[in-house]
Design a protein around this motif. Structure first.
Motif, PDB file in Angstrom:
ATOM      1  N   ASN A   1      53.604  36.634  27.605  1.00 40.44           N
ATOM      2  CA  ASN A   1      54.274  35.680  26.716  1.00 40.44           C
ATOM      3  C   ASN A   1      55.736  35.471  27.082  1.00 40.44           C
ATOM      4  O   ASN A   1      56.337  34.465  26.683  1.00 40.44           O
ATOM      5  N   TYR A   2      56.312  36.417  27.803  1.00 41.31           N
ATOM      6  CA  TYR A   2      57.712  36.322  28.223  1.00 41.31           C
ATOM      7  C   TYR A   2      57.864  35.896  29.681  1.00 41.31           C
ATOM      8  O   TYR A   2      58.976  35.869  30.213  1.00 41.31           O
ATOM      9  N   GLY A   3      56.745  35.584  30.331  1.00 34.74           N
ATOM     10  CA  GLY A   3      56.801  35.200  31.734  1.00 34.74           C
ATOM     11  C   GLY A   3      57.112  36.350  32.661  1.00 34.74           C
ATOM     12  O   GLY A   3      57.629  36.162  33.758  1.00 34.74           O
ATOM     13  N   LEU A   4      56.777  37.580  32.227  1.00 34.78           N
ATOM     14  CA  LEU A   4      57.045  38.782  33.016  1.00 34.78           C
ATOM     15  C   LEU A   4      55.760  39.318  33.636  1.00 34.78           C
ATOM     16  O   LEU A   4      54.664  39.079  33.131  1.00 34.78           O
ATOM     17  N   THR A   5      55.912  40.068  34.712  1.00 31.83           N
ATOM     18  CA  THR A   5      54.792  40.750  35.338  1.00 31.83           C
ATOM     19  C   THR A   5      55.063  42.253  35.353  1.00 31.83           C
ATOM     20  O   THR A   5      56.098  42.712  34.875  1.00 31.83           O
ATOM     21  N   SER A   6      54.129  43.002  35.913  1.00 34.15           N
ATOM     22  CA  SER A   6      54.333  44.429  36.143  1.00 34.15           C
ATOM     23  C   SER A   6      54.264  44.679  37.636  1.00 34.15           C
ATOM     24  O   SER A   6      53.208  44.519  38.252  1.00 34.15           O
ATOM     25  N   ALA A   7      55.400  45.035  38.228  1.00 37.38           N
ATOM     26  CA  ALA A   7      55.443  45.285  39.672  1.00 37.38           C
ATOM     27  C   ALA A   7      54.622  46.495  40.064  1.00 37.38           C
ATOM     28  O   ALA A   7      54.198  46.623  41.215  1.00 37.38           O
TER      29      ALA A   7
ATOM     30  N   GLY B   1      47.505  39.136  37.075  1.00 34.07           N
ATOM     31  CA  GLY B   1      48.313  38.913  38.269  1.00 34.07           C
ATOM     32  C   GLY B   1      49.068  40.140  38.738  1.00 34.07           C
ATOM     33  O   GLY B   1      50.094  40.023  39.431  1.00 34.07           O
ATOM     34  N   ILE B   2      48.588  41.335  38.413  1.00 34.81           N
ATOM     35  CA  ILE B   2      49.230  42.579  38.826  1.00 34.81           C
ATOM     36  C   ILE B   2      48.701  42.948  40.211  1.00 34.81           C
ATOM     37  O   ILE B   2      47.489  43.122  40.389  1.00 34.81           O
ATOM     38  N   THR B   3      49.583  43.094  41.182  1.00 34.10           N
ATOM     39  CA  THR B   3      49.144  43.293  42.567  1.00 34.10           C
ATOM     40  C   THR B   3      49.354  44.712  43.095  1.00 34.10           C
ATOM     41  O   THR B   3      48.908  45.022  44.199  1.00 34.10           O
ATOM     42  N   ASN B   4      50.043  45.569  42.356  1.00 36.03           N
ATOM     43  CA  ASN B   4      50.213  46.974  42.738  1.00 36.03           C
ATOM     44  C   ASN B   4      49.801  47.873  41.580  1.00 36.03           C
ATOM     45  O   ASN B   4      50.211  47.633  40.436  1.00 36.03           O
TER      46      ASN B   4
ATOM     47  N   LYS C   1      39.358  60.391  51.680  1.00 36.98           N
ATOM     48  CA  LYS C   1      38.010  60.171  51.143  1.00 36.98           C
ATOM     49  C   LYS C   1      38.067  59.447  49.794  1.00 36.98           C
ATOM     50  O   LYS C   1      37.329  58.479  49.555  1.00 36.98           O
ATOM     51  N   GLY C   2      38.952  59.910  48.929  1.00 38.25           N
ATOM     52  CA  GLY C   2      39.058  59.301  47.604  1.00 38.25           C
ATOM     53  C   GLY C   2      39.587  57.877  47.659  1.00 38.25           C
ATOM     54  O   GLY C   2      39.075  56.988  46.961  1.00 38.25           O
ATOM     55  N   VAL C   3      40.595  57.642  48.499  1.00 37.15           N
ATOM     56  CA  VAL C   3      41.190  56.304  48.583  1.00 37.15           C
ATOM     57  C   VAL C   3      40.216  55.318  49.222  1.00 37.15           C
ATOM     58  O   VAL C   3      40.049  54.186  48.743  1.00 37.15           O
ATOM     59  N   LYS C   4      39.543  55.729  50.302  1.00 42.06           N
ATOM     60  CA  LYS C   4      38.634  54.812  50.988  1.00 42.06           C
ATOM     61  C   LYS C   4      37.484  54.384  50.070  1.00 42.06           C
ATOM     62  O   LYS C   4      36.965  53.269  50.182  1.00 42.06           O
ATOM     63  N   ARG C   5      37.123  55.247  49.150  1.00 42.39           N
ATOM     64  CA  ARG C   5      36.096  54.871  48.171  1.00 42.39           C
ATOM     65  C   ARG C   5      36.617  53.760  47.248  1.00 42.39           C
ATOM     66  O   ARG C   5      35.838  52.919  46.779  1.00 42.39           O
ATOM     67  N   LEU C   6      37.928  53.742  47.010  1.00 38.55           N
ATOM     68  CA  LEU C   6      38.521  52.750  46.115  1.00 38.55           C
ATOM     69  C   LEU C   6      38.870  51.437  46.806  1.00 38.55           C
ATOM     70  O   LEU C   6      39.053  50.410  46.134  1.00 38.55           O
ATOM     71  N   ILE C   7      38.982  51.460  48.124  1.00 39.09           N
ATOM     72  CA  ILE C   7      39.464  50.288  48.861  1.00 39.09           C
ATOM     73  C   ILE C   7      38.607  49.040  48.614  1.00 39.09           C
ATOM     74  O   ILE C   7      39.160  47.944  48.423  1.00 39.09           O
ATOM     75  N   PRO C   8      37.259  49.118  48.619  1.00 37.31           N
ATOM     76  CA  PRO C   8      36.487  47.896  48.321  1.00 37.31           C
ATOM     77  C   PRO C   8      36.858  47.269  46.974  1.00 37.31           C
ATOM     78  O   PRO C   8      36.905  46.036  46.851  1.00 37.31           O
ATOM     79  N   LEU C   9      37.128  48.100  45.962  1.00 37.45           N
ATOM     80  CA  LEU C   9      37.585  47.570  44.679  1.00 37.45           C
ATOM     81  C   LEU C   9      38.937  46.887  44.822  1.00 37.45           C
ATOM     82  O   LEU C   9      39.163  45.789  44.292  1.00 37.45           O
ATOM     83  N   ALA C  10      39.854  47.555  45.530  1.00 36.99           N
ATOM     84  CA  ALA C  10      41.199  46.997  45.711  1.00 36.99           C
ATOM     85  C   ALA C  10      41.137  45.661  46.444  1.00 36.99           C
ATOM     86  O   ALA C  10      41.847  44.706  46.087  1.00 36.99           O
ATOM     87  N   GLU C  11      40.309  45.589  47.467  1.00 37.09           N
ATOM     88  CA  GLU C  11      40.182  44.347  48.228  1.00 37.09           C
ATOM     89  C   GLU C  11      39.539  43.250  47.392  1.00 37.09           C
ATOM     90  O   GLU C  11      39.947  42.078  47.445  1.00 37.09           O
ATOM     91  N   LYS C  12      38.549  43.610  46.606  1.00 33.48           N
ATOM     92  CA  LYS C  12      37.855  42.636  45.764  1.00 33.48           C
ATOM     93  C   LYS C  12      38.800  41.999  44.755  1.00 33.48           C
ATOM     94  O   LYS C  12      38.736  40.781  44.511  1.00 33.48           O
ATOM     95  N   TYR C  13      39.696  42.817  44.170  1.00 32.14           N
ATOM     96  CA  TYR C  13      40.563  42.331  43.101  1.00 32.14           C
ATOM     97  C   TYR C  13      41.995  42.046  43.558  1.00 32.14           C
ATOM     98  O   TYR C  13      42.850  41.728  42.732  1.00 32.14           O
ATOM     99  N   GLY C  14      42.251  42.148  44.845  1.00 31.17           N
ATOM    100  CA  GLY C  14      43.561  41.789  45.371  1.00 31.17           C
ATOM    101  C   GLY C  14      44.686  42.695  44.925  1.00 31.17           C
ATOM    102  O   GLY C  14      45.815  42.236  44.695  1.00 31.17           O
ATOM    103  N   VAL C  15      44.398  43.981  44.818  1.00 28.43           N
ATOM    104  CA  VAL C  15      45.375  44.962  44.329  1.00 28.43           C
ATOM    105  C   VAL C  15      45.663  45.988  45.416  1.00 28.43           C
ATOM    106  O   VAL C  15      44.740  46.452  46.099  1.00 28.43           O
ATOM    107  N   THR C  16      46.930  46.357  45.574  1.00 26.94           N
ATOM    108  CA  THR C  16      47.314  47.413  46.505  1.00 26.94           C
ATOM    109  C   THR C  16      47.441  48.734  45.754  1.00 26.94           C
ATOM    110  O   THR C  16      48.245  48.847  44.814  1.00 26.94           O
TER     111      THR C  16
END
Length: 297
Positions: free
Chosen positions: A83-89, A130-133, A155-170
């Motif tokens: 509502n304030y035009g702000l995001t979360s970095a 629109g949160i990218t990180n 091992k843990g991160v690589k399991r999450l990477i398909p989700l991150a790629e799907k939703y455009g999040v780093t």
């Protein structure tokens, strides 16, 4: 009934009232006008440092300063910030899947199922707003060697990477000091973090370079930024020692560090994560404005 006021008195009174009204309107307009920032870096503020300020008041104050993000916030806050035009970095989940210390400890395989479930729910919401990180953590060593810690985190991160790629999040792992505020934390230097980034091998996994924490560990920020900037998706500030204002009262010279960050081509945010010495709202916000201007190179 005859008035005792002369025409001169009336004009004088009206003139004073007009001047008072004009001053009030001018002050209100000035308060609503954002800081004139240079635009070479985008500015963010960490919510927890200003927890005593009602959230919507912090949103409005941030907007007035030209700050575009309130970070370390979750979906409930994202809805208000919109509502304030702000995001979360830098977004996070609240509560975290693990209740020990910082939360999602990726260097322990026992946590991986709970972490995956957490991010499976969180990342679609991040995309919606629109949160990218989104932040993550290595966890403490607890006797675990650095190499095994790398393998477990990979091992843990690589399991999450398909989700991150799907939703455009780093997914962004924070570097923290194991010498001071987070004893035994494993991801406590940029070299270890860079190796993990190489092992994961995805642009959707990077590091959060916390300047305050890395000053405690080794300093050498400008060379670290130049060498490892491609592995960094976000930066945090904080005066050292003490984690207070980033001004002349502490040992880090932030203008030179921010210039080095800009020189790498970085287009992200710098998050103010210092704890203001002032305890009243006006003093806290004045400190925030001053430190934003320090970083606005």
């Amino acid at each position: 009934m005859k008035s005792n006021l002369s025409r001169r008195d009336v004009i004088k009174t009206l003139g004073a009232s007009a001047a008072t009204l004009s001053t009030a309107l001018t002050n209100e307009a000035m308060a609503a006008e954002p800081l004139k920032l240079k635009g070479n870096i985008k500015h963010s503020v960490s919510r927890w440092c200003y927890a005593s300020i009602p959230f919507e008041e912090l949103c409005q104050a941030s907007k007035d300063m030209g700050i575009e993000s309130i970070e370390l916030t979750g979906p409930k806050e994202w809805a208000i910030m919109k509502n304030y035009g702000l995001t979360s970095a830098m977004g996070w989940a609240d509560p975290w899947p693990e209740k020990t210390g910082l939360g999602s400890f990726l260097n322990d395989p026992k946590n991986h199922d709970a972490i995956y479930k957490c991010y499976e729910e969180l990342l679609p919401q991040a995309q919606e707003y629109g949160i990218t990180n989104v932040i993550c953590f290595s966890g403490n060593r607890r006797g675990l060697g650095d190499y095994q810690g790398l393998l477990n985190c990979q091992k843990g991160v690589k399991r999450l990477i398909p989700l991150a790629e799907k939703y455009g999040v780093t997914l962004t792992m924070e570097l923290l000091s194991s010498r001071a505020s987070h004893p035994d934390y494993q991801c406590d230097n940029i070299e270890w973090g860079a190796v993990l980034c190489e092992m994961v091998g995805s642009e959707k996994f990077k590091m959060l370079y916390d300047i305050y924490h890395m000053q405690s560990m080794s300093g050498d920020h400008i060379r670290n930024i130049q060498r490892y900037g491609k592995y960094i998706s976000h930066y945090h500030t904080g005066g050292h020692p003490g984690r207070n204002e980033i001004d002349e009262t502490q040992e880090i010279y932030y203008p030179a560090i921010v210039k080095a960050i800009v020189a790498t081509g970085y287009k992200g945010y710098i998050g103010q994560e210092f704890v203001p010495k002032a305890k009243d709202k006006a003093g806290m916000l004045e400190s925030l404005k001053k430190c934003v201007l320090i970083c606005d190179v």
